[in-house]
Design a protein around this motif. Structure first.
Motif, PDB file in Angstrom:
ATOM      1  N   GLN A  53       0.873  -1.190   0.000  1.00 16.77           N
ATOM      2  CA  GLN A  53       0.000   0.000   0.000  1.00 16.77           C
ATOM      3  C   GLN A  53       0.900   1.227   0.000  1.00 16.77           C
ATOM      4  O   GLN A  53       1.200   1.819   1.048  1.00 16.77           O
ATOM      5  CB  GLN A  53      -0.934  -0.012   1.205  1.00 16.77           C
ATOM      6  CG  GLN A  53      -2.260  -0.705   0.910  1.00 16.77           C
ATOM      7  CD  GLN A  53      -3.323  -0.221   1.859  1.00 16.77           C
ATOM      8  OE1 GLN A  53      -3.119  -0.221   3.061  1.00 16.77           O
ATOM      9  NE2 GLN A  53      -4.470   0.200   1.341  1.00 16.77           N
ATOM     10  N   GLU A  54       1.350   1.563  -1.175  1.00 13.52           N
ATOM     11  CA  GLU A  54       2.294   2.670  -1.345  1.00 13.52           C
ATOM     12  C   GLU A  54       2.068   3.289  -2.707  1.00 13.52           C
ATOM     13  O   GLU A  54       1.893   2.567  -3.691  1.00 13.52           O
ATOM     14  CB  GLU A  54       3.721   2.139  -1.279  1.00 13.52           C
ATOM     15  CG  GLU A  54       4.805   3.186  -1.390  1.00 13.52           C
ATOM     16  CD  GLU A  54       5.191   3.590  -2.812  1.00 13.52           C
ATOM     17  OE1 GLU A  54       5.867   4.610  -2.967  1.00 13.52           O
ATOM     18  OE2 GLU A  54       4.798   2.897  -3.771  1.00 13.52           O
ATOM     19  N   CYS A  55       2.030   4.604  -2.775  1.00 15.97           N
ATOM     20  CA  CYS A  55       1.996   5.253  -4.074  1.00 15.97           C
ATOM     21  C   CYS A  55       2.774   6.545  -3.999  1.00 15.97           C
ATOM     22  O   CYS A  55       3.089   7.036  -2.914  1.00 15.97           O
ATOM     23  CB  CYS A  55       0.561   5.488  -4.535  1.00 15.97           C
ATOM     24  SG  CYS A  55      -0.280   6.839  -3.726  1.00 15.97           S
ATOM     25  N   ARG A  80      -4.341  12.500  -9.903  1.00 18.70           N
ATOM     26  CA  ARG A  80      -3.810  11.172 -10.226  1.00 18.70           C
ATOM     27  C   ARG A  80      -3.535  10.378  -8.957  1.00 18.70           C
ATOM     28  O   ARG A  80      -3.774   9.171  -8.906  1.00 18.70           O
ATOM     29  CB  ARG A  80      -2.550  11.300 -11.086  1.00 18.70           C
ATOM     30  CG  ARG A  80      -2.083   9.968 -11.639  1.00 18.70           C
ATOM     31  CD  ARG A  80      -1.027  10.128 -12.696  1.00 18.70           C
ATOM     32  NE  ARG A  80       0.200  10.674 -12.154  1.00 18.70           N
ATOM     33  CZ  ARG A  80       1.235  11.070 -12.897  1.00 18.70           C
ATOM     34  NH1 ARG A  80       1.178  10.986 -14.228  1.00 18.70           N
ATOM     35  NH2 ARG A  80       2.317  11.566 -12.348  1.00 18.70           N
ATOM     36  N   MET A  81      -3.052  11.063  -7.907  1.00 23.83           N
ATOM     37  CA  MET A  81      -2.811  10.341  -6.652  1.00 23.83           C
ATOM     38  C   MET A  81      -4.138   9.841  -6.070  1.00 23.83           C
ATOM     39  O   MET A  81      -4.215   8.737  -5.542  1.00 23.83           O
ATOM     40  CB  MET A  81      -2.054  11.212  -5.645  1.00 23.83           C
ATOM     41  CG  MET A  81      -1.755  10.454  -4.359  1.00 23.83           C
ATOM     42  SD  MET A  81      -0.622  11.283  -3.226  1.00 23.83           S
ATOM     43  CE  MET A  81       0.916  10.514  -3.657  1.00 23.83           C
ATOM     44  N   ARG A  86      -7.802   5.162  -5.041  1.00 26.01           N
ATOM     45  CA  ARG A  86      -8.997   4.340  -5.277  1.00 26.01           C
ATOM     46  C   ARG A  86      -8.579   2.971  -5.817  1.00 26.01           C
ATOM     47  O   ARG A  86      -9.212   1.964  -5.520  1.00 26.01           O
ATOM     48  CB  ARG A  86      -9.940   5.046  -6.262  1.00 26.01           C
ATOM     49  CG  ARG A  86     -10.585   6.307  -5.672  1.00 26.01           C
ATOM     50  CD  ARG A  86     -11.706   6.845  -6.565  1.00 26.01           C
ATOM     51  NE  ARG A  86     -11.236   7.391  -7.836  1.00 26.01           N
ATOM     52  CZ  ARG A  86     -10.805   8.634  -8.022  1.00 26.01           C
ATOM     53  NH1 ARG A  86     -10.773   9.507  -7.004  1.00 26.01           N
ATOM     54  NH2 ARG A  86     -10.405   9.049  -9.206  1.00 26.01           N
ATOM     55  N   GLY A  87      -7.452   2.944  -6.546  1.00 22.62           N
ATOM     56  CA  GLY A  87      -6.961   1.703  -7.141  1.00 22.62           C
ATOM     57  C   GLY A  87      -6.425   0.714  -6.134  1.00 22.62           C
ATOM     58  O   GLY A  87      -6.540  -0.496  -6.325  1.00 22.62           O
ATOM     59  N   ILE A  88      -5.781   1.204  -5.069  1.00 17.81           N
ATOM     60  CA  ILE A  88      -5.236   0.264  -4.074  1.00 17.81           C
ATOM     61  C   ILE A  88      -5.789   0.545  -2.670  1.00 17.81           C
ATOM     62  O   ILE A  88      -5.144   0.279  -1.662  1.00 17.81           O
ATOM     63  CB  ILE A  88      -3.682   0.208  -4.082  1.00 17.81           C
ATOM     64  CG1 ILE A  88      -3.052   1.570  -3.794  1.00 17.81           C
ATOM     65  CG2 ILE A  88      -3.171  -0.325  -5.425  1.00 17.81           C
ATOM     66  CD1 ILE A  88      -1.540   1.472  -3.494  1.00 17.81           C
ATOM     67  N   LEU A  89      -7.024   1.058  -2.653  1.00 17.73           N
ATOM     68  CA  LEU A  89      -7.804   1.230  -1.429  1.00 17.73           C
ATOM     69  C   LEU A  89      -7.088   1.969  -0.304  1.00 17.73           C
ATOM     70  O   LEU A  89      -7.029   1.498   0.828  1.00 17.73           O
ATOM     71  CB  LEU A  89      -8.312  -0.136  -0.938  1.00 17.73           C
ATOM     72  CG  LEU A  89      -9.125  -0.946  -1.945  1.00 17.73           C
ATOM     73  CD1 LEU A  89      -9.710  -2.188  -1.266  1.00 17.73           C
ATOM     74  CD2 LEU A  89     -10.243  -0.133  -2.571  1.00 17.73           C
ATOM     75  N   MET A  90      -6.549   3.146  -0.631  1.00 19.01           N
ATOM     76  CA  MET A  90      -5.942   3.997   0.397  1.00 19.01           C
ATOM     77  C   MET A  90      -6.792   5.254   0.577  1.00 19.01           C
ATOM     78  O   MET A  90      -7.575   5.623  -0.305  1.00 19.01           O
ATOM     79  CB  MET A  90      -4.520   4.393  -0.010  1.00 19.01           C
ATOM     80  CG  MET A  90      -3.590   3.199  -0.211  1.00 19.01           C
ATOM     81  SD  MET A  90      -1.861   3.641  -0.023  1.00 19.01           S
ATOM     82  CE  MET A  90      -1.633   4.607  -1.480  1.00 19.01           C
ATOM     83  N   CYS A 181      -2.103   1.372 -14.475  1.00 18.88           N
ATOM     84  CA  CYS A 181      -2.593   2.745 -14.639  1.00 18.88           C
ATOM     85  C   CYS A 181      -2.525   3.551 -13.340  1.00 18.88           C
ATOM     86  O   CYS A 181      -2.968   4.695 -13.299  1.00 18.88           O
ATOM     87  CB  CYS A 181      -4.010   2.725 -15.192  1.00 18.88           C
ATOM     88  SG  CYS A 181      -5.129   1.793 -14.134  1.00 18.88           S
ATOM     89  N   PHE A 182      -1.972   2.941 -12.290  1.00 20.42           N
ATOM     90  CA  PHE A 182      -1.806   3.657 -11.009  1.00 20.42           C
ATOM     91  C   PHE A 182      -0.319   3.820 -10.728  1.00 20.42           C
ATOM     92  O   PHE A 182       0.475   2.940 -11.074  1.00 20.42           O
ATOM     93  CB  PHE A 182      -2.465   2.873  -9.869  1.00 20.42           C
ATOM     94  CG  PHE A 182      -3.912   2.538 -10.111  1.00 20.42           C
ATOM     95  CD1 PHE A 182      -4.823   3.551 -10.407  1.00 20.42           C
ATOM     96  CD2 PHE A 182      -4.356   1.230 -10.071  1.00 20.42           C
ATOM     97  CE1 PHE A 182      -6.160   3.252 -10.654  1.00 20.42           C
ATOM     98  CE2 PHE A 182      -5.692   0.921 -10.308  1.00 20.42           C
ATOM     99  CZ  PHE A 182      -6.599   1.932 -10.606  1.00 20.42           C
TER     100      PHE A 182
END
Ligand SMILES: *Cc1c(COP(=O)(O)O)cnc(C)c1O
Length: 339
Positions: A53-55, A80-81, A86-90, A181-182
């Motif tokens: 869970q990191e972006c 975009r963040m 939303r893509g990795i549920l944060m 795409c994330f």
């Protein structure tokens, strides 16, 4: 102002004075905090350490001729963040908080924003991690948003130049319905072997084909692809590409210049028909492509026949840089001036 050898800075981490942080606890984001510590105290069961869970984001601040500091399209990085979250549920950080954090960290480290003449800039790295402890596979209930900055040198030290790229078929970066795409660290972990192979073979960077059919151009390691022919800017449409803000900006500038824009699948063989091509992203704006080799298939697509950047790439590059440094009017409202 700091006295560094601005023009000879590479792309590495250099300590600055401050970073800024916002904690998410009990279901809400807290206040923006200023910090001079480079480390993060964290629970060993934090979800960023185990379940990815990191972006992150990447953008730049530029000092203009007028001495003013400009940040390029910060609202796009905020959006975009949020999409990545939303893509990795944060937990999603609101755009206003994101922008406030970016402006604050740049202002606090103002002495590290390189002078106009150097062609260098201040790289801004926002990071969002799951810090809540979890052993089962679930999203965390606590998050930390951090932004640090580091001065980086001009990408093209010897002038705007072309580079060779290579298609790597052996490894995929992302699956068609995966997280390509994330902007997550996991995609980069998946790309390390391909990136190393490309470098070992003497190329500037690796290129990926779509991972399902291995027929269409996806993108380079950390840059989108575009090709130019018949006064048209063509960029791949794919579910596993990271939507580059540089690419989005170049599409707009191309339209402004009367160049048609197409976003569609690009079969590998079409590479032989382009008059020019480039890899685009925040780091280089455009890295013009000399050739793309498909070594596993014994093919080489030479794009820059004379080895030099083409006229359209050069025009787009100069236009975008001029907007970023404040040399040309910001007609699309892309710039935030740090007061
Ligand atoms: C960040 C990134 C890009 C470039 O995006 P910009 O917003 O233009 O900097 C392209 N591809 C990947 C995989 C990326 O992570």
């Amino acid at each position: 102002m700091e006295t560094l050898d601005w023009s000879n800075l590479g792309f590495g981490y250099r300590k600055t004075d401050y970073n800024v942080r916002i904690y998410y606890r009990n279901g809400k984001w807290g206040e923006l905090e200023t910090c001079s510590e480079e480390t993060i105290p964290m629970h060993m069961a934090a979800t960023c350490l185990h379940y990815g869970q990191e972006c992150f984001e990447g953008l730049k601040a530029f000092r203009g001729k007028d001495g003013k500091i400009r940040i390029f399209r910060v609202d796009e990085n905020a959006k975009r963040m949020q999409s990545t979250c939303r893509g990795i549920l944060m937990a999603e950080l609101p755009t206003e908080k994101f922008q406030e954090a970016i402006c604050k960290v740049v202002k606090l480290n103002e002495r590290f924003v390189p002078p106009y003449e150097s062609g260098a800039s201040l790289y801004i790295r926002p990071l969002l991690i799951g810090t809540g402890a979890q052993v089962g596979v679930h999203p965390a209930n606590e998050y930390l948003f951090i932004v640090f900055v580091t001065p980086v040198g001009p990408y093209f030290k010897g002038g705007f130049a072309t580079n060779p790229y290579v298609i790597i078929r052996e490894y995929d970066r992302a699956a068609p319905l995966g997280t390509g795409c994330f902007k997550v660290g996991g995609n980069y972990a998946a790309s390390l072997r391909a990136n190393q192979k490309a470098h070992d073979l003497g190329y500037s960077c690796e290129f990926y084909l779509d991972s399902k059919e291995k027929k269409y151009i996806d993108e380079a390691g950390a840059a989108n692809f575009f090709g130019i022919k018949n006064n048209t800017y063509i960029t791949p449409k794919s579910t596993s590409i990271l939507p580059s803000i540089t690419n989005k900006s170049l599409m707009q500038l191309a339209k402004d210049m009367g160049i048609a824009v197409e976003c569609r699948q690009i079969p590998e063989e079409e590479l032989s028909t382009f008059e020019e091509a480039g890899a685009c992203g925040t780091a280089a704006v455009i890295s013009p492509i000399e050739r793309i080799d498909d070594v596993e298939n014994n093919k080489s697509y030479v794009i820059a026949k004379d080895g030099k950047p083409g006229p359209v790439c050069t025009k787009l590059y100069n236009k975008l840089r001029a907007i970023q440094y404040g040399d040309e009017p910001d007609v699309h409202n892309w710039i935030t001036i740090v007061e």
